[in-house]
Motif scaffolding. Structure first.
Motif, PDB file in Angstrom:
ATOM      1  N   VAL A  19       0.674  -1.223  -0.020  1.00 41.13           N
ATOM      2  CA  VAL A  19      -0.013  -0.203  -0.001  1.00 41.13           C
ATOM      3  C   VAL A  19       0.685   1.282   0.105  1.00 41.13           C
ATOM      4  O   VAL A  19       1.508   1.632   0.927  1.00 41.13           O
ATOM      5  N   THR A  20       1.007   1.682  -1.086  1.00 41.32           N
ATOM      6  CA  THR A  20       1.658   3.189  -1.243  1.00 41.32           C
ATOM      7  C   THR A  20       1.050   4.429  -1.330  1.00 41.32           C
ATOM      8  O   THR A  20       1.492   5.431  -1.441  1.00 41.32           O
ATOM      9  N   ASP A  21      -0.182   4.325  -1.572  1.00 39.36           N
ATOM     10  CA  ASP A  21      -1.142   5.496  -1.966  1.00 39.36           C
ATOM     11  C   ASP A  21      -1.693   5.623  -0.624  1.00 39.36           C
ATOM     12  O   ASP A  21      -2.614   5.024   0.128  1.00 39.36           O
ATOM     13  N   PRO A  22      -1.381   6.966   0.085  1.00 39.93           N
ATOM     14  CA  PRO A  22      -1.893   7.400   1.389  1.00 39.93           C
ATOM     15  C   PRO A  22      -3.346   7.433   1.326  1.00 39.93           C
ATOM     16  O   PRO A  22      -4.212   7.204   2.340  1.00 39.93           O
ATOM     17  N   ALA A  23      -4.202   7.990   0.060  1.00 39.63           N
ATOM     18  CA  ALA A  23      -5.656   7.955  -0.057  1.00 39.63           C
ATOM     19  C   ALA A  23      -6.056   6.647  -0.077  1.00 39.63           C
ATOM     20  O   ALA A  23      -7.191   6.361   0.647  1.00 39.63           O
ATOM     21  N   LEU A  24      -5.518   5.537  -0.448  1.00 42.71           N
ATOM     22  CA  LEU A  24      -6.050   4.152  -0.201  1.00 42.71           C
ATOM     23  C   LEU A  24      -6.111   3.711   1.032  1.00 42.71           C
ATOM     24  O   LEU A  24      -6.805   3.024   1.608  1.00 42.71           O
ATOM     25  N   ALA A  25      -4.926   4.060   1.928  1.00 46.62           N
ATOM     26  CA  ALA A  25      -4.861   3.671   3.090  1.00 46.62           C
ATOM     27  C   ALA A  25      -5.955   4.090   3.989  1.00 46.62           C
ATOM     28  O   ALA A  25      -6.307   3.452   4.956  1.00 46.62           O
ATOM     29  N   GLU A  26      -6.306   5.429   3.631  1.00 47.06           N
ATOM     30  CA  GLU A  26      -7.251   6.390   4.410  1.00 47.06           C
ATOM     31  C   GLU A  26      -8.689   5.791   4.146  1.00 47.06           C
ATOM     32  O   GLU A  26      -9.575   5.552   5.056  1.00 47.06           O
ATOM     33  N   GLN A  27      -8.931   5.233   2.874  1.00 47.23           N
ATOM     34  CA  GLN A  27     -10.102   4.489   2.451  1.00 47.23           C
ATOM     35  C   GLN A  27     -10.285   3.240   3.109  1.00 47.23           C
ATOM     36  O   GLN A  27     -11.525   2.841   3.714  1.00 47.23           O
ATOM     37  N   VAL A  28      -9.276   2.305   3.390  1.00 46.39           N
ATOM     38  CA  VAL A  28      -9.391   1.242   4.232  1.00 46.39           C
ATOM     39  C   VAL A  28      -9.772   1.295   5.638  1.00 46.39           C
ATOM     40  O   VAL A  28     -10.782   0.599   6.086  1.00 46.39           O
ATOM     41  N   VAL A  29      -9.501   2.750   6.190  1.00 48.03           N
ATOM     42  CA  VAL A  29      -9.770   2.922   7.587  1.00 48.03           C
ATOM     43  C   VAL A  29     -11.164   3.265   7.635  1.00 48.03           C
ATOM     44  O   VAL A  29     -11.921   2.776   8.453  1.00 48.03           O
ATOM     45  N   LYS A  30     -11.540   3.968   6.811  1.00 48.74           N
ATOM     46  CA  LYS A  30     -13.069   4.340   6.655  1.00 48.74           C
ATOM     47  C   LYS A  30     -13.934   3.317   6.182  1.00 48.74           C
ATOM     48  O   LYS A  30     -15.110   3.192   7.058  1.00 48.74           O
ATOM     49  N   VAL A  31     -13.732   2.291   5.536  1.00 45.98           N
ATOM     50  CA  VAL A  31     -14.457   1.240   5.386  1.00 45.98           C
ATOM     51  C   VAL A  31     -14.697   0.363   6.480  1.00 45.98           C
ATOM     52  O   VAL A  31     -15.656  -0.264   6.960  1.00 45.98           O
ATOM     53  N   ARG A  32     -13.616   0.058   7.061  1.00 45.20           N
ATOM     54  CA  ARG A  32     -13.647  -0.807   8.349  1.00 45.20           C
ATOM     55  C   ARG A  32     -14.173  -0.177   9.427  1.00 45.20           C
ATOM     56  O   ARG A  32     -15.118  -0.993  10.255  1.00 45.20           O
ATOM     57  N   GLN A  33     -14.425   1.239   9.519  1.00 46.59           N
ATOM     58  CA  GLN A  33     -14.885   1.799  10.620  1.00 46.59           C
ATOM     59  C   GLN A  33     -16.578   1.692  10.283  1.00 46.59           C
ATOM     60  O   GLN A  33     -17.206   1.558  11.295  1.00 46.59           O
TER      61      GLN A  33
END
Length: 289
Positions: free
Chosen positions: A139-153
């Motif tokens: 995972v190299t895209d910060p936007a993708l990382a934040e999306q994972v956090v939002k989906v999991r929450q």
């Protein structure tokens, strides 16, 4: 066509249930088609989950099949309505397998999770999830990382709000092993204690000393539906997606493994005590310079 233009887990579950009921009534697809004024091909596609059955057609088919239980009828008609709904997760870029799993998770009435090395996803704090994702070299895209956090929450909140029974057995290593940020570690333990207080959530810790049990299976999640206790689906994380197993023999093996883990783990009360003691001990440790 189901939402998203492809078969969904909901449409496949509905189709499978209708097929079983038709076969139990000793009727063929042609008889079913004639009763609803459709074609045999339509019944075939519905039973395969390739198209979403209309609630009215489901009602007629259940009448033909002699289904008198109002709860069964209500459930299958609702499943027909939901099969065509657009899932909230489609607003994000997620693998097909993951989308299928989230649909199952939304419908589950009982979820059981065994995780030897990580906090289960539905019990992760946002900061803990972000730490895991940022540590993933893929995972190299910060936007993708934040999306994972939002989906999991979002998943977590929906499951908690629905009243779904959630039982997690967590390996001691997932709790006690250090992670890069002490603040995140302490925050996750506090969050876990808070989650364990919810009426539908059960948390048990499996001590590391029980090595013979902790190695019985890698992490997995079992899901049950319609108030049934027996699991109907098992999922496991792979590198970038989720694998879903529905075979009865496979599920039986996972169920046996989960029962062994749960029986050997600390009781819920002792587990909360362990987490609280660990949180206090880590809080009192001096910060390393």
């Amino acid at each position: 066509m189901p939402a998203g233009g492809r078969p969904t887990m909901r449409s496949r579950r509905l189709g499978s249930a209708l097929r079983r009921l038709r076969e139990a009534a000793r009727l063929d697809q042609q008889q079913a088609a004639e009763y609803i004024g459709g074609s045999k091909a339509k019944i075939s596609r519905v039973e395969a989950g390739q198209v979403a059955a209309r609630p009215g057609d489901v009602r007629l088919l259940l009448e033909l099949y002699g289904v008198e239980d109002p709860d069964v009828s209500r459930h299958l008609e609702q499943l027909a309505r939901d099969s065509s709904k657009r899932g909230w997760w489609l607003n994000y870029v997620v693998p097909d397998g993951f989308g299928d799993y989230v649909a199952l998770e939304e419908d589950a009435t009982c979820i059981r999770s065994w995780q030897p090395l990580l906090i289960p996803g539905l019990l992760q704090s946002p900061e803990y999830t972000r730490t895991l994702v940022e540590g993933n070299p893929n995972v190299t895209d910060p936007a993708l990382a934040e999306q994972v956090v939002k989906v999991r929450q979002e998943r977590r909140q929906r499951v908690f709000d629905s009243g779904t029974r959630f039982t997690a057995v967590i390996g001691e290593a997932a709790l006690a092993s250090p992670i890069p940020s002490r603040a995140v570690h302490l925050g996750q333990l506090a969050d876990l204690l808070e989650s364990a207080q919810r009426p539908h959530v059960t948390v048990q810790v499996l001590p590391a000393a029980e090595w013979h049990i902790t190695r019985c299976a890698p992490g997995f999640v079992m899901l049950s539906f319609d108030g049934e206790w027996s699991p109907a689906v098992v999922s496991q994380d792979i590198q970038d997606n989720i694998v879903i197993a529905e075979g009865s023999e496979q599920i039986a093996r996972y169920a046996t493994a989960f029962e062994a883990c749960q029986a050997t783990a600390l009781t819920p009360g002792k587990s909360e005590e362990y987490i609280r003691d660990l949180l206090e001990r880590l809080s009192e440790e001096p910060t390393q310079q």
